[in-house]
Design an enzyme around this catalytic site. Structure first.
Site, PDB file in Angstrom:
ATOM      1  CB  ALA A   1      -0.924   0.009   1.217  1.00  8.86           C
TER       2      ALA A   1
ATOM      3  CG  HIS B   1       6.046   5.458   2.385  1.00  7.84           C
ATOM      4  ND1 HIS B   1       5.786   5.928   3.647  1.00  7.84           N
ATOM      5  CD2 HIS B   1       4.838   5.173   1.844  1.00  7.84           C
ATOM      6  CE1 HIS B   1       4.478   5.931   3.861  1.00  7.84           C
ATOM      7  NE2 HIS B   1       3.889   5.468   2.783  1.00  7.84           N
TER       8      HIS B   1
ATOM      9  NE  ARG C   1      -2.359   7.706  -1.062  1.00  2.81           N
ATOM     10  CZ  ARG C   1      -2.158   8.346   0.088  1.00  2.81           C
ATOM     11  NH1 ARG C   1      -2.721   7.941   1.173  1.00  2.81           N
ATOM     12  NH2 ARG C   1      -1.396   9.405   0.142  1.00  2.81           N
TER      13      ARG C   1
END
Lengths: 546, 459
Positions: free
Chosen positions: A68, A199, A99
């Site tokens: 995600a 990330h 999103r």
């Protein structure tokens, strides 16, 4: 409502903490206790908080997974890369358009694949016999259909277990196509302890495979890149509007409203401005080491913070014309901000807020609440690390545990041809002396008032307790938390993708936010939770018709 | 254009799914488990699965969705998730105090091969399951079937808790399939009108359409109880609505407890509702009263009143097999023409049944299920043979806007409109609502497009 006094509202964070921990099994309570800190300024800096550690199995957590964070958050907002999820269908489905990262693909001929979801939809036979062939064919089919400039592949949980070599497949296809960059992300959901690992994996691969691919000099006198801004609800559009007005050129945003080429030419900027420290500070470091681009921390959430960030950029470029222009822009933008505050502040002054979101937002949005006269009495991150709480000085002392060890750290060296120090070391020293230190972030805790409570990785049970015991006027978290909090009669503002509305960044965004919070905390609906006969169950002595 | 890269020409695709018309098993299992009273669904896998499912269900219902996760790390992925599940069971019963935990697996724990019954047994023996509390489970590998399969598997897991006591309870089991809380409520209302006592499972009414009244109830009053589930083994019979969603559970009750079952199509529209009411009255041995005849007549009345506006209008529909079959039949029964029908859920019987329902139309419908049946292909079909109305979930709004075709939102997920929580689509009342919405979409479009000289006041 909580008692309103001067300073923080009258609540006793120690007893609230105790109450939150009471129900837990002893081991769980011990661990959670270290992730809850009552803010007391100390001579040696912030109090220490435990962060970026595993969530206890069985806890109803706010956190998501590495996939995600990688595919959804970082790579989601780039419009001209075909993102193929390699796995069963779910992951690609849930990360499809959910999103609210807006993009402007209105230019003639512009590519936009963000409205599409691409997946290899792995079946049991792919799990048993391996999915590399199917992946290769899927990449091929995507190339034949769309001829994109780049195709990215994202691994889901089973891919790592069955051992598909997605990087080898990507390299092979890239070679075969010749005019399409193909690269892959090993972002299996089980890696790391939260989205944060995703990330990191995303940013590493963008740095490795895309950044630096286009050396062409872009026009602009004051060229920056904006790192860690995801254009939720159009935040990036507003920031770009303000920057343009000032004459500052934003070459690349990582990754709101971005394109492949923005990443490819980001190394030609002269300054990197880091918004979300958590998701991207390491890219800023790598851009500095490899290409010589220094970075500063900025924050465009809050009108005051926006003005401050613009002044920091002007200070860095040290150009009288730019400095004057920035002041002009601030002077032009602020009257509307002040007018909005005059309108809403009588209704928001002294109200209390709690923020549990993200890796930066729980910090940044406190600026907006402060501007409205509201107090943040408790806050915390969902997936941040200790440096985001306590400041970057703790980085050398961070514990490297089993979960962080398996997230790759790129070894970066100065590029022999392209490294160019943008400022002499003395100049950087001077800037620091005059109040603009490079690569500096003090974290959330020093900005919070004494007696406030900082809680890492807050979960549903603790959120419920907090709301029940403290009754803030507004709670900020995500969509999963929204309705359990609202059932208790407390409005929740979703601060991951805002639910609706935005932008909330920049000057116009600040105005939007003031009105949005005013709407939420003063909505008539909160007065309708009890029917008249529930509020006054006793029959009154007389009836009107008597 | 939002879907500007979708070409009209249809090429072969064998490996790349684009814009899926399905999602994965676990979310279906989670939705089904929410239909058990006092139940906390538990996702045995990475945190992200649980987060994604909770987010999607929350956006669809605008209600709190509580569910826990085993929070797998790289270590658990290598050594197996037993320790995680054991700890999760302990944490959940201590902190959240549910009556039952409904565990479902994920592609991760399935690929590892975690053995749920063995782990649950171990938890029980270690005293981690308090007396009177239960842990039930379903295997829901994401790489098989779809969200519908996962729903069916959890419903089967619920049926597995049935016990035959030897004493009949005089009730009829009704397995409603993946329908909305309002639909479950409507099925119960119809049964009550007939005077038939039923056990409905799962039952998300009163769970996912709750009030805002200042209280957060983690376990709202609705849902089928574990006692009722146990007692399904003593029922007179089972009506399973939907082959894909409900048949497996009904067959299990038949084999395990000798409760005879009938599998019907979901009661959307006139004919399927007729069959449902008829089956229920037959199985329970009651006669149908005037209220139901009255409601049926109202639906027939609206069909007749407005027939000219939907007659021979062409429809493209995407969604889940059980719903699409019943809706397709409803459309054909009122002289509308399904044109393109897509479900990502596999099953050859689906294509056959749709062809059978649409056999009388002057053309062959485009129908596809399973591999290759995605919204990209669906859009291409529409580009080649345009239609008057789209029917499906919120993702269809991108096609609707690009092709300028009205959209009737139906199915899962609906992320941008409300009402599905509160107003039923099943039964005669539900038929009225469906038809009202179809007419609303078609007539709004007509009002928008009619030239001024023929713009109508009365329709």
């Amino acid at each position: 409502m909580a008692t309103k006094e001067n300073g923080l509202p009258g609540w006793d964070p120690a007893s609230v903490k105790e109450e939150m921990l009471r129900q837990y099994p002893p081991k769980v309570a011990r661990k959670r206790a270290k992730q809850m800190v009552i803010n007391q300024p100390r001579p040696d800096g912030s109090p220490e908080i435990m962060a970026n550690v595993r969530t206890i199995p069985g806890i109803i957590t706010m956190r998501g997974c590495t996939y995600a964070g990688c595919k959804g958050v970082i790579m989601g907002p780039t419009r001209d890369i075909v993102n193929i999820t390699h796995g069963p269908i779910g992951c690609g489905f849930y990360s499809w358009l959910t999103r609210r990262n807006q993009t402007d693909a209105s230019a003639p001929g512009a590519e936009n694949y963000m409205t599409y979801s691409f997946s290899t939809d792995m079946q049991d036979k792919d799990i048993i016999f391996g999915g590399e062939k199917k992946l290769e064919q899927a990449i091929s089919e995507a190339y034949d259909l769309f001829h994109p400039k780049a195709i990215a592949v994202f691994a889901t949980c089973p891919v790592g277990l069955i051992g598909d070599d997605i990087h080898a497949v990507a390299a092979r296809m890239k070679k075969q196509f010749g005019d399409c960059n193909v690269f892959a992300f090993s972002c299996e959901g089980y890696k790391g302890v939260s989205q944060s690992a995703g990330h990191h994996i995303a940013n590493n691969q963008v740095f490795r495979h895309v950044v630096g691919n286009n050396d062409e000099s872009k026009p602009g006198k004051f060229k920056i890149s904006l790192l860690g801004e995801y254009n939720i609800g159009g935040d990036g559009f507003e920031i770009d509007r303000v920057l343009n007005k000032c004459g500052i050129t934003n070459l690349a945003t990582f990754s709101g409203n971005s394109t492949y080429d923005q990443f490819a030419s980001a190394h030609t900027s002269d300054l990197n401005c880091v918004m979300c420290h958590r998701s991207i500070n390491y890219v800023a470091d790598m851009l500095e080491t490899k290409f010589g681009v220094p970075w500063i921390k900025v924050n465009f959430i809050g009108a005051g913070a926006t003005a401050k960030s613009l002044r920091k950029i002007a200070q860095y470029f040290d150009d009288p014309e730019l400095t004057a222009r920035v002041e002009e822009v601030i002077a032009e933008e602020m009257p509307a901000v002040r007018a909005a505050l005059t309108e809403v502040k009588p209704r928001t002054q002294d109200k209390t807020a709690m923020l549990f979101v993200g890796g930066s937002r729980a910090h940044h949005y406190q600026e907006l609440f402060k501007e409205m006269g509201m107090k943040t009495i408790s806050a915390g991150y969902e997936f941040a690390h200790r440096d985001d709480y306590e400041g970057r000085q703790v980085i050398p002392n961070l514990t490297v545990d089993a979960d962080s060890r398996n997230i790759e750290e790129l070894e970066v060296e100065p590029d022999p041809q392209r490294y160019r120090a943008r400022k002499a070391p003395e100049k950087i020293g001077e800037l620091a002396q005059s109040g603009l230190p490079m690569k500096d972030y003090e974290g959330l805790i020093p900005d919070m008032e004494p007696g406030s409570m900082i809680i890492d990785d807050l979960n549903q049970y603790e959120a419920e307790k907090l709301v029940e015991l403290v009754k803030p006027d507004i709670f900020c978290a995500g969509i999963k938390e929204k309705f359990s909090v609202q059932k208790m009669g407390i409005p929740l503002k979703q601060l991951h993708s805002y639910d609706s509305g935005g932008p909330y960044a920049g000057f116009k965004g600040a105005v939007n936010f003031y009105h949005e919070i005013d709407r939420l905390v003063n909505s008539k609906v909160w007065g309708y939770l009890k029917a008249p006969w529930q509020e006054n169950p006793e029959l009154s002595a007389t009836y009107v018709w008597e | 254009m939002l879907l500007r890269h979708t070409p009209k020409e249809i090429g072969e695709r064998g490996a790349l799914t684009i814009n899926p018309a399905k999602t994965c098993q676990p979310i279906g299992a989670m939705y089904a488990a929410l239909g058990i009273h006092g139940c906390l669904p538990h996702s045995h896998g990475s945190q992200g699965c649980c987060a994604y499912h909770r987010s999607t269900l929350t956006r669809h219902y605008k209600e709190p969705i509580s569910a826990a996760t085993s929070s797998f790390t790289e270590g658990s992925s290598v050594f197996g998730g037993q320790a995680n599940l054991l700890q999760a069971i302990e944490t959940i019963f201590t902190v959240y105090d549910p009556e039952v935990i409904a565990v479902h697996t994920t592609c991760l724990s399935e690929t590892i091969g975690d053995d749920l019954p063995q782990i649950i047994d171990k938890a029980d023996k270690a005293g981690k399951i308090p007396p009177g509390r239960r842990v039930i489970y379903a295997n829901t590998p994401s790489y098989v079937g779809s969200h519908v399969t996962g729903f069916s598997n959890m419903v089967k897991g619920m049926a597995a808790t049935a016990r035959k006591s030897g004493q009949k309870n005089g009730k009829v089991n009704v397995i409603p399939g993946w329908v909305e809380p309002a639909d479950m409520e409507e099925i119960k209302r119809l049964a009550a009108l007939l005077g038939v006592e039923i056990i409905l499972f799962p039952d998300t009414s009163g769970v996912l359409n709750g009030p805002l009244d200042g209280q957060f109830q983690m376990y709202p009053p609705g849902g089928v109880t574990m006692d009722e589930l146990k007692s399904t083994g003593d029922s007179t019979g089972t009506l399973a609505l939907g082959e894909w969603c409900s048949a497996e559970a009904a067959r299990l009750l038949d084999t395990s407890c000798k409760v005879p079952c009938r599998v019907l199509e979901m009661p959307y529209g006139l004919k399927a509702t007729d069959r449902f009411v008829d089956a229920l009255r037959t199985i329970a041995g009651v006669s149908v009263g005037d209220e139901i005849n009255h409601e049926r007549g109202q639906l027939v009345d609206m069909i007749s009143d407005m027939h000219q506006y939907f007659y021979h209008k062409q429809v493209a529909m995407a969604g889940d097999p059980d719903q699409l079959i019943a809706l397709c039949e409803f459309l054909v029964s009122i002289d509308m023409w399904p044109r393109h029908v897509v479900t990502g859920t596999p099953g050859r019987a689906f294509e056959e049944r749709i062809r059978q329902i649409t056999a009388g139309l002057p053309y062959q419908v485009n129908v596809k299920a399973g591999a290759g049946a995605d919204l990209f292909l669906f859009h291409q079909w529409i580009k080649n043979d345009p239609v008057d109305l789209l029917l499906g979930n919120t993702y269809l709004k991108y096609i609707a806007r690009d092709e300028d075709i009205p959209l009737l939102r139906f199915g899962f997920p609906i992320l941008d409109r409300v009402g599905h929580q509160y107003f039923p689509s099943v039964g005669y009342k539900g038929g009225l609502r469906l038809l009202e919405k179809i007419l609303g979409a078609l007539l709004d479009r007509k009002d928008r497009d009619d030239p001024e000289q023929s713009f109508e006041l009365v329709m």
